[in-house]
Design a protein around this motif. Structure first.
Motif, short mmCIF file in Angstrom:
data_model
loop_
_atom_site.label_atom_id
_atom_site.label_comp_id
_atom_site.label_asym_id
_atom_site.label_seq_id
_atom_site.Cartn_x
_atom_site.Cartn_y
_atom_site.Cartn_z
N UNK A 127 -16.19 25.04 1.34
CA UNK A 127 -15.93 23.62 1.48
C UNK A 127 -16.76 23.05 2.63
N UNK A 128 -16.82 23.78 3.72
CA UNK A 128 -17.60 23.32 4.87
C UNK A 128 -19.08 23.21 4.56
N UNK A 129 -19.61 24.18 3.82
CA UNK A 129 -21.02 24.12 3.44
C UNK A 129 -21.29 22.87 2.60
N UNK A 130 -20.39 22.57 1.68
CA UNK A 130 -20.54 21.35 0.88
C UNK A 130 -20.47 20.11 1.74
N UNK A 131 -19.59 20.12 2.74
CA UNK A 131 -19.45 18.98 3.62
C UNK A 131 -20.71 18.77 4.46
N UNK A 132 -21.22 19.88 5.02
CA UNK A 132 -22.47 19.79 5.77
C UNK A 132 -23.60 19.29 4.87
N UNK A 133 -23.61 19.78 3.62
CA UNK A 133 -24.63 19.34 2.68
C UNK A 133 -24.56 17.84 2.41
N UNK A 134 -23.34 17.28 2.41
CA UNK A 134 -23.19 15.84 2.21
C UNK A 134 -23.85 15.07 3.33
N UNK A 176 -13.12 18.55 12.05
CA UNK A 176 -11.90 19.18 11.55
C UNK A 176 -12.20 20.53 10.91
N UNK A 177 -13.30 20.60 10.17
CA UNK A 177 -13.68 21.86 9.54
C UNK A 177 -13.92 22.93 10.59
N UNK A 178 -14.65 22.61 11.63
CA UNK A 178 -14.93 23.57 12.70
C UNK A 178 -13.64 24.01 13.39
N UNK A 179 -12.74 23.06 13.62
CA UNK A 179 -11.48 23.36 14.29
C UNK A 179 -10.61 24.28 13.45
N UNK A 213 -26.24 16.21 5.39
CA UNK A 213 -27.68 16.46 5.34
C UNK A 213 -28.32 15.65 4.21
N UNK A 214 -27.62 15.56 3.07
CA UNK A 214 -28.14 14.76 1.96
C UNK A 214 -28.29 13.30 2.33
N UNK A 215 -27.36 12.78 3.10
CA UNK A 215 -27.46 11.39 3.56
C UNK A 215 -28.69 11.21 4.45
N UNK A 216 -28.91 12.18 5.33
CA UNK A 216 -30.09 12.10 6.20
C UNK A 216 -31.36 12.15 5.36
N UNK A 217 -31.39 13.02 4.37
CA UNK A 217 -32.57 13.15 3.50
C UNK A 217 -32.85 11.85 2.75
N UNK A 218 -31.79 11.24 2.22
CA UNK A 218 -31.98 9.97 1.52
C UNK A 218 -32.49 8.89 2.45
N UNK A 219 -32.01 8.89 3.67
CA UNK A 219 -32.38 7.84 4.62
C UNK A 219 -33.83 7.96 5.07
N UNK A 220 -34.29 9.17 5.36
CA UNK A 220 -35.63 9.35 5.92
C UNK A 220 -36.72 9.13 4.89
N UNK A 221 -36.38 9.11 3.60
CA UNK A 221 -37.41 8.85 2.59
C UNK A 221 -37.85 7.39 2.59
N UNK A 222 -37.01 6.50 3.12
CA UNK A 222 -37.33 5.08 3.24
C UNK A 222 -37.65 4.44 1.89
N UNK A 223 -36.95 4.85 0.86
CA UNK A 223 -37.13 4.20 -0.43
C UNK A 223 -36.38 2.87 -0.45
N UNK A 224 -36.83 1.91 -1.25
CA UNK A 224 -36.11 0.62 -1.33
C UNK A 224 -34.67 0.83 -1.78
N UNK A 225 -33.76 0.08 -1.19
CA UNK A 225 -32.35 0.19 -1.59
C UNK A 225 -32.12 -0.42 -2.95
N UNK A 226 -32.90 -1.42 -3.30
CA UNK A 226 -32.82 -2.06 -4.62
C UNK A 226 -34.13 -2.77 -4.87
N UNK A 227 -34.38 -3.10 -6.12
CA UNK A 227 -35.60 -3.81 -6.50
C UNK A 227 -35.21 -5.08 -7.24
#
Length: 315
Positions: free
Chosen positions: A268-275, A228-231, A277-291
């Motif tokens: 707004x779009x930069x913030x959305x893209x950052x969201x 939607x942002x691109x459109x 990218x941030x999800x990807x960054x959190x995922x690739x670190x492979x930290x435990x979801x909970x302890x």
């Protein structure tokens, strides 16, 4: 094991005695084998102590998972899902706004052949602003993700064993369990359930956390916001170019106003893209979801034991 009831607990000291007093009689009346799994999500009050006492009173049907920090409601539920043993799994909040006596209605619906049954709160006892915000978020989420849940805020839900296993195989750091279950369900259904005022304490979800939760839901299950942002940017730029040569419309497309508008969209779009990218960054670190700090449960009786015993196991 026919039924597992998973209950996340966070600072519910004031309401836990009332929950114990209603939950166990309601489950006993069903006449089926069940277990209750309480997941203490890093409570700072005496919730953990009360859960230990309840385990000592009913070790035959009670299990307690103690997390070593506050990881959030859905991660607490995931901890319960990964350890539950029931054919059907029901999630329930600890605040008694969804009465435990309603669990039987969900199980009856599942017996009709449904693999996922969501609760829809009847006559909600929440403030008007909260209900309006919830309806708006429901509408936005359905339009963007195509996930149709009448009442996404109701955690009184029933899941089949297959759905729970599919959820357990997902390794997402941020997720919304009811929506994830909906994507896996072959035959989902919804039923109305009672809703009461909170027995004690205060809600753990502020308006900001509700908005944040829905934003996580939208970005976690769809890339439509990026599309939607691109459109929108493309349409605005093209319209400006088409109208640039028409003086009588210049008042409607003042250069400064349009620049301010486009700058806002870009930010707004930069913030959305950052969201994303941030999800990807959190995922690739492979930290435990909970302890998990400890698990309180009765150990299976060995063949040489004459009587079962209760013990606490630490993981």
């Amino acid at each position: 094991m026919k039924l597992s009831v998973v209950i996340p607990v966070y600072n519910e000291e004031a309401g836990l005695p009332a929950l114990f007093g209603r939950l166990y009689p309601a489950l006993d009346s069903l006449g089926i084998a069940y277990e209750v799994i309480f997941v203490n999500d890093g409570s700072r009050d005496r919730s953990a102590a009360l859960l230990r006492e309840q385990f000592a009173r009913r070790p035959d049907v009670t299990r307690v998972i103690l997390l070593n920090g506050n990881f959030g409601q859905h991660m607490a539920i995931m901890a319960g899902f990964e350890r539950c043993r029931g054919e059907h799994v029901v999630t329930l909040d600890a605040d008694l706004q969804n009465p435990p006596e309603e669990i039987g209605k969900l199980l009856s619906k599942m017996d009709e052949g449904y693999d996922y049954v969501g609760g829809v709160r009847r006559s909600r006892r929440d403030p008007t602003l909260r209900r309006m915000l919830s309806r708006a978020m429901n509408h936005l989420r359905e339009r963007i993700t195509r996930i149709r849940m009448t009442d996404q805020g109701c955690m009184l839900r029933a899941y089949s064993r297959d759905i729970v296993q599919a959820i357990n195989e997902c390794r997402e750091l941020n997720t919304f369990i009811p929506a994830l279950a909906y994507t896996f369900a072959r035959n989902p259904a919804e039923i109305e359930v009672a809703h009461e005022e909170r027995a004690a304490g205060a809600s753990k979800y502020s308006y900001y956390r509700l908005v944040r939760l829905n934003f996580d839901l939208v970005t976690g299950f769809s890339v439509v916001p990026l599309q939607l942002f691109s459109l929108i940017v493309y349409l605005v730029v093209m319209i400006k170019r088409l109208l640039a040569g028409q003086p009588y419309l210049e008042i409607l497309w003042d250069r400064d106003i349009l620049q301010f508008f486009l700058t806002g969209i870009v930010l707004f779009g930069v913030g959305l893209v950052g969201e994303y990218v941030g999800r990807i960054y959190q995922q690739v670190r492979h930290r435990p979801r909970y302890l998990v700090e400890a698990v309180l449960e009765r150990q299976p009786a060995s063949s040489w034991q004459s009587k079962p015993s209760s013990s606490a196991t630490t993981t």
